[in-house]
Design a protein around this motif. Structure first.
Motif, PDB file in Angstrom:
ATOM      1  N   ILE A   1      85.477-101.309 102.934  1.00  7.63           N
ATOM      2  CA  ILE A   1      86.668-101.590 102.349  1.00  7.63           C
ATOM      3  C   ILE A   1      86.385-102.219 100.553  1.00  7.63           C
ATOM      4  CG2 ILE A   1      88.777-102.981 101.739  1.00  7.63           C
ATOM      5  CD1 ILE A   1      89.035-103.286 104.902  1.00  7.63           C
ATOM      6  N   VAL A   2      86.717-101.382  99.600  1.00 10.92           N
ATOM      7  CA  VAL A   2      86.279-101.812  98.113  1.00 10.92           C
ATOM      8  C   VAL A   2      87.114-103.066  97.824  1.00 10.92           C
ATOM      9  CG1 VAL A   2      86.622-100.904  95.845  1.00 10.92           C
ATOM     10  CG2 VAL A   2      85.703 -99.415  97.676  1.00 10.92           C
ATOM     11  N   SER A   3      86.352-103.863  97.291  1.00 13.94           N
ATOM     12  CA  SER A   3      87.008-105.025  96.503  1.00 13.94           C
ATOM     13  C   SER A   3      87.083-104.734  94.945  1.00 13.94           C
ATOM     14  CB  SER A   3      86.257-106.375  96.800  1.00 13.94           C
ATOM     15  OG  SER A   3      86.372-106.795  98.090  1.00 13.94           O
ATOM     16  N   SER A   4      88.208-105.054  94.269  1.00 14.07           N
ATOM     17  CA  SER A   4      88.372-104.830  92.949  1.00 14.07           C
ATOM     18  C   SER A   4      89.029-106.137  92.434  1.00 14.07           C
ATOM     19  CB  SER A   4      89.446-103.860  92.919  1.00 14.07           C
ATOM     20  OG  SER A   4      89.593-103.190  91.517  1.00 14.07           O
ATOM     21  N   GLY A   5      88.281-106.420  91.513  1.00 10.96           N
ATOM     22  CA  GLY A   5      88.676-107.688  90.638  1.00 10.96           C
ATOM     23  C   GLY A   5      89.926-107.575  89.819  1.00 10.96           C
ATOM     24  N   GLY A   6      90.859-108.423  89.910  1.00 10.19           N
ATOM     25  CA  GLY A   6      92.195-108.344  88.979  1.00 10.19           C
ATOM     26  C   GLY A   6      93.055-109.527  88.967  1.00 10.19           C
ATOM     27  N   HIS A   7      94.016-109.466  87.998  1.00  8.13           N
ATOM     28  CA  HIS A   7      94.822-110.624  87.802  1.00  8.13           C
ATOM     29  C   HIS A   7      94.016-111.852  87.956  1.00  8.13           C
ATOM     30  CE1 HIS A   7      98.656-108.693  88.010  1.00  8.13           C
ATOM     31  NE2 HIS A   7      98.407-107.577  88.587  1.00  8.13           N
ATOM     32  N   SER A   8      93.224-111.754  87.109  1.00  6.51           N
ATOM     33  CA  SER A   8      92.087-113.022  87.327  1.00  6.51           C
ATOM     34  C   SER A   8      91.559-113.677  85.791  1.00  6.51           C
ATOM     35  CB  SER A   8      90.794-112.485  87.585  1.00  6.51           C
ATOM     36  OG  SER A   8      89.726-113.090  87.740  1.00  6.51           O
TER      37      SER A   8
ATOM     38  N   ARG B   1      86.497 -85.830  86.049  1.00  8.21           N
ATOM     39  CA  ARG B   1      85.944 -86.698  86.946  1.00  8.21           C
ATOM     40  C   ARG B   1      86.785 -88.064  87.004  1.00  8.21           C
ATOM     41  NH1 ARG B   1      80.017 -86.697  87.987  1.00  8.21           N
ATOM     42  NH2 ARG B   1      80.404 -88.837  88.767  1.00  8.21           N
ATOM     43  N   ALA B   2      87.391 -88.485  85.894  1.00  6.28           N
ATOM     44  CA  ALA B   2      88.344 -89.648  85.869  1.00  6.28           C
ATOM     45  C   ALA B   2      89.296 -89.589  86.657  1.00  6.28           C
ATOM     46  CB  ALA B   2      88.245 -90.163  84.180  1.00  6.28           C
ATOM     47  N   THR B   3      89.860 -88.456  86.953  1.00 10.33           N
ATOM     48  CA  THR B   3      90.991 -88.139  87.521  1.00 10.33           C
ATOM     49  C   THR B   3      90.985 -87.726  88.941  1.00 10.33           C
ATOM     50  OG1 THR B   3      91.384 -85.920  86.816  1.00 10.33           O
ATOM     51  CG2 THR B   3      92.170 -87.690  85.304  1.00 10.33           C
ATOM     52  N   SER B   4      89.821 -87.566  89.321  1.00 10.25           N
ATOM     53  CA  SER B   4      89.440 -87.131  90.862  1.00 10.25           C
ATOM     54  C   SER B   4      88.204 -87.607  91.532  1.00 10.25           C
ATOM     55  CB  SER B   4      89.489 -85.637  90.905  1.00 10.25           C
ATOM     56  OG  SER B   4      88.754 -84.977  90.112  1.00 10.25           O
ATOM     57  N   LEU B   5      87.167 -86.930  91.039  1.00 13.08           N
ATOM     58  CA  LEU B   5      85.789 -87.423  91.568  1.00 13.08           C
ATOM     59  C   LEU B   5      85.530 -88.723  91.821  1.00 13.08           C
ATOM     60  CD1 LEU B   5      83.396 -86.101  93.109  1.00 13.08           C
ATOM     61  CD2 LEU B   5      82.349 -85.788  90.711  1.00 13.08           C
ATOM     62  N   ASN B   6      85.699 -89.393  90.510  1.00 10.05           N
ATOM     63  CA  ASN B   6      85.287 -90.929  90.671  1.00 10.05           C
ATOM     64  C   ASN B   6      86.103 -91.783  91.656  1.00 10.05           C
ATOM     65  OD1 ASN B   6      83.235 -90.267  88.743  1.00 10.05           O
ATOM     66  ND2 ASN B   6      84.555 -91.234  86.675  1.00 10.05           N
ATOM     67  N   GLN B   7      87.446 -91.630  91.862  1.00 11.13           N
ATOM     68  CA  GLN B   7      88.205 -92.109  92.607  1.00 11.13           C
ATOM     69  C   GLN B   7      87.540 -91.811  94.025  1.00 11.13           C
ATOM     70  OE1 GLN B   7      89.187 -90.666  89.940  1.00 11.13           O
ATOM     71  NE2 GLN B   7      91.068 -91.408  89.462  1.00 11.13           N
ATOM     72  N   CYS B   8      87.254 -90.396  94.205  1.00 13.98           N
ATOM     73  CA  CYS B   8      86.767 -90.014  95.652  1.00 13.98           C
ATOM     74  C   CYS B   8      85.662 -90.762  96.167  1.00 13.98           C
ATOM     75  CB  CYS B   8      87.087 -88.597  95.948  1.00 13.98           C
ATOM     76  SG  CYS B   8      88.384 -87.958  95.685  1.00 13.98           S
ATOM     77  N   LEU B   9      84.574 -90.683  95.154  1.00  9.79           N
ATOM     78  CA  LEU B   9      83.059 -91.272  95.274  1.00  9.79           C
ATOM     79  C   LEU B   9      83.222 -92.809  95.486  1.00  9.79           C
ATOM     80  CD1 LEU B   9      81.253 -89.383  92.777  1.00  9.79           C
ATOM     81  CD2 LEU B   9      81.093 -88.853  95.255  1.00  9.79           C
ATOM     82  N   SER B  10      84.180 -93.383  94.706  1.00 14.23           N
ATOM     83  CA  SER B  10      84.042 -94.993  94.739  1.00 14.23           C
ATOM     84  C   SER B  10      84.646 -95.132  96.021  1.00 14.23           C
ATOM     85  CB  SER B  10      84.832 -95.328  93.721  1.00 14.23           C
ATOM     86  OG  SER B  10      86.205 -95.164  93.646  1.00 14.23           O
ATOM     87  N   LEU B  11      85.506 -94.665  96.705  1.00 17.27           N
ATOM     88  CA  LEU B  11      86.198 -94.952  97.732  1.00 17.27           C
ATOM     89  C   LEU B  11      85.634 -94.418  98.987  1.00 17.27           C
ATOM     90  CD1 LEU B  11      90.003 -95.159  96.731  1.00 17.27           C
ATOM     91  CD2 LEU B  11      88.453 -96.935  97.015  1.00 17.27           C
ATOM     92  N   ARG B  12      84.486 -93.662  98.936  1.00 20.85           N
ATOM     93  CA  ARG B  12      83.896 -93.033 100.077  1.00 20.85           C
ATOM     94  C   ARG B  12      84.752 -92.023 100.858  1.00 20.85           C
ATOM     95  NH1 ARG B  12      83.043 -98.460 100.653  1.00 20.85           N
ATOM     96  NH2 ARG B  12      81.143 -99.291 100.019  1.00 20.85           N
ATOM     97  N   ILE B  13      85.596 -91.262  99.827  1.00 20.66           N
ATOM     98  CA  ILE B  13      86.295 -90.263 100.537  1.00 20.66           C
ATOM     99  C   ILE B  13      85.660 -88.783 100.383  1.00 20.66           C
ATOM    100  CG2 ILE B  13      88.539 -88.917 100.266  1.00 20.66           C
ATOM    101  CD1 ILE B  13      89.673 -91.519  99.242  1.00 20.66           C
ATOM    102  N   PRO B  14      85.172 -88.410 101.481  1.00 22.76           N
ATOM    103  CA  PRO B  14      84.400 -86.897 101.283  1.00 22.76           C
ATOM    104  C   PRO B  14      85.017 -85.663 101.051  1.00 22.76           C
ATOM    105  CG  PRO B  14      84.377 -87.531 103.601  1.00 22.76           C
ATOM    106  CD  PRO B  14      85.343 -88.503 102.662  1.00 22.76           C
ATOM    107  N   ASP B  15      84.544 -84.718 100.471  1.00 28.77           N
ATOM    108  CA  ASP B  15      84.974 -83.413 100.380  1.00 28.77           C
ATOM    109  C   ASP B  15      86.124 -83.227  99.642  1.00 28.77           C
ATOM    110  OD1 ASP B  15      82.987 -82.979 102.093  1.00 28.77           O
ATOM    111  OD2 ASP B  15      84.081 -82.660 103.795  1.00 28.77           O
ATOM    112  N   ARG B  16      86.351 -84.099  98.577  1.00 28.40           N
ATOM    113  CA  ARG B  16      87.703 -83.983  97.648  1.00 28.40           C
ATOM    114  C   ARG B  16      86.762 -84.524  96.196  1.00 28.40           C
ATOM    115  NH1 ARG B  16      92.805 -84.153 100.470  1.00 28.40           N
ATOM    116  NH2 ARG B  16      92.285 -84.423 102.382  1.00 28.40           N
ATOM    117  N   GLY B  17      87.710 -83.934  95.431  1.00 26.20           N
ATOM    118  CA  GLY B  17      87.455 -84.115  93.931  1.00 26.20           C
ATOM    119  C   GLY B  17      86.455 -83.066  93.021  1.00 26.20           C
ATOM    120  N   ARG B  18      86.275 -82.162  93.922  1.00 28.19           N
ATOM    121  CA  ARG B  18      85.606 -81.075  93.002  1.00 28.19           C
ATOM    122  C   ARG B  18      86.247 -79.960  93.516  1.00 28.19           C
ATOM    123  NH1 ARG B  18      80.446 -82.711  91.267  1.00 28.19           N
ATOM    124  NH2 ARG B  18      79.409 -84.684  92.258  1.00 28.19           N
ATOM    125  N   LEU B  19      86.277 -78.754  92.838  1.00 26.16           N
ATOM    126  CA  LEU B  19      86.376 -77.271  92.990  1.00 26.16           C
ATOM    127  C   LEU B  19      85.081 -76.514  93.426  1.00 26.16           C
ATOM    128  CD1 LEU B  19      89.107 -76.418  90.114  1.00 26.16           C
ATOM    129  CD2 LEU B  19      89.433 -77.561  92.660  1.00 26.16           C
TER     130      LEU B  19
END
Length: 414
Positions: free
Chosen positions: A211-218, A365-383
């Motif tokens: 599970i990804v941890s993200s710093g915020g409201h800090s 990349r900033a609207t699809s691939l990075n999100q999928c890579l960072s959250l370990r969601i495979p097979d999405r974010g590219r054509l």
């Protein structure tokens, strides 16, 4: 079922544009992709179909889409969004989820994280149950975007930086709390303040659980950020917003986020949360590989100005800005009274492209691939061959004209 998209400019991260190409979708994935040409069709007549591809030339399709003049991009993935069209994920109803999941298609969004707020555990548990029911419905629907998981924005925040988070339900980071919700519906990301008691241990435990941890409201300073990063924190939530700003002698988490090559930053590029020069500075420092566009949209996105609610707090929307109705704006405070956004995803994409000057390949990349890579969601974010066929077709002004989810046309402009 198959779909053939023809005469389309194909743009995907990391590759040169295909000026006039085709994409064939079958069994929810990209089955073939390549340039257009003229070859004999199955019945012997001449027709415009793909001539060269990475697979076999398709001679028979169920549905054809002539996308002349349009650009195919990987479908947008909004990993931080609370609602749309008057509905909020924290409403925790099937109707709210369906409304958001349907209407986001018009924004080009093919996948999202159902994002909660600082609420009691049982409220968030009901949100998770709704998310699982939604996934089941979406599998059999042709008019819903995909729920890729849950994002817990809270309740592990610094009280002084709570902003539009309800202070009545704030608490210190607690991995067991997250795991109980994760057992109901997979939690992909948890936003938290790394300076709070127990935060580093929580980050390590969540990282072990995937599970990804993200710093915020800090209020975290640079040293605290570095400890959290060493513990496994890899994201920063709505970067610069509800964080201590840059100071030349007192480095903060914002400083750390700009310097850390292994940390992703979320940007709300709506023109309210970040100025254009700040967007330019951040994107120049981070590059296309570590930026993720989000909306942080509340229920008023896509709605007229008026009075709304966010996490039980009254919010007034006027002139494209949502603010806490009962909190006056104080420019001297670290946290303003801005309460999420009313942004539509494609408009945030337009601003990113305009301000950065990035190519569409880099910007996607900033609207699809990075999100999928960072959250370990495979097979999405590219054509690309074998990837899930989540596609947005936009015009020259980057306005969505059709949204395709799992190889099916889920939404089309009238």
């Amino acid at each position: 079922m198959s779909l053939l998209i023809e005469n389309v400019r194909v743009v995907t991260p990391g590759k040169a544009d295909l000026a006039s190409g085709f994409i064939r979708c079958a069994n929810a994935r990209i089955d073939e992709i390549g340039p257009m040409g003229t070859v004999p069709t199955k019945n012997g007549a001449q027709g415009t179909v793909p001539a060269e591809s990475m697979g076999t030339v398709p001679t028979e399709v169920v549905e054809r889409f002539d996308a002349a003049g349009l650009i195919a991009l990987p479908g947008f993935v909004d990993i931080h969004s609370h609602g749309r069209s008057g509905a909020d994920f924290c409403d925790a109803t099937d109707e709210a989820f369906d409304k958001i999941g349907h209407d986001k298609l018009a924004d080009g969004v093919t996948g999202f994280l159902a994002t909660g707020l600082t609420r009691p555990e049982e409220d968030l548990a009901e949100l998770c149950r709704c998310a699982e029911r939604y996934k089941s419905r979406a599998q059999h629907s042709q008019i819903l975007s995909t729920c890729l998981g849950v994002h817990l924005e809270g309740p592990f925040f610094n009280r002084e930086m709570a902003g539009a988070q309800n202070p009545a339900y704030l608490k210190n980071p607690d991995a067991a709390f997250v795991k109980r919700l994760h057992a109901i519906s997979p939690v992909k990301k948890v936003s938290l303040a790394p300076e709070l008691d127990g935060a580093e241990a929580c980050i390590r435990e969540l990282s072990t659980a995937g599970i990804v941890s993200s710093g915020g409201h800090s209020m975290a300073d640079y040293a605290c950020f570095e400890r959290a990063r060493a513990a496994g924190m890899t994201h920063l939530t709505h970067f610069c917003n509800a964080m201590v700003p840059i100071h030349h002698l007192r480095p903060s988490m914002v400083t750390g986020g700009l310097l850390a090559d292994d940390v992703y930053v979320e940007l709300i590029t709506d023109g309210v949360h970040l100025s254009d020069p700040m967007i330019a500075l951040i994107t120049r420092a981070k590059g296309p590989e570590k930026v993720m566009v989000i909306t942080d949209a509340m229920c008023a996105a896509g709605c007229p100005d008026g009075l709304y609610e966010l996490g039980g707090l009254p919010v007034r929307v006027a002139d494209g800005c949502a603010r806490l109705a009962n909190v006056p704006n104080d420019p001297n405070k670290l946290v303003s009274n801005v309460a999420g956004s009313v942004a539509l995803y494609y408009k945030c994409f337009q601003r990113l492209v305009r301000v950065t000057g990035w190519s569409l390949s880099d910007a996607s990349r900033a609207t699809s691939l990075n999100q999928c890579l960072s959250l370990r969601i495979p097979d999405r974010g590219r054509l690309e061959l074998g990837y899930v066929a989540d596609i947005v077709l936009v015009d020259a002004d980057l306005v969505p004209q059709a949204t395709i989810v799992g190889g099916r046309i889920a939404w089309r402009s009238k």
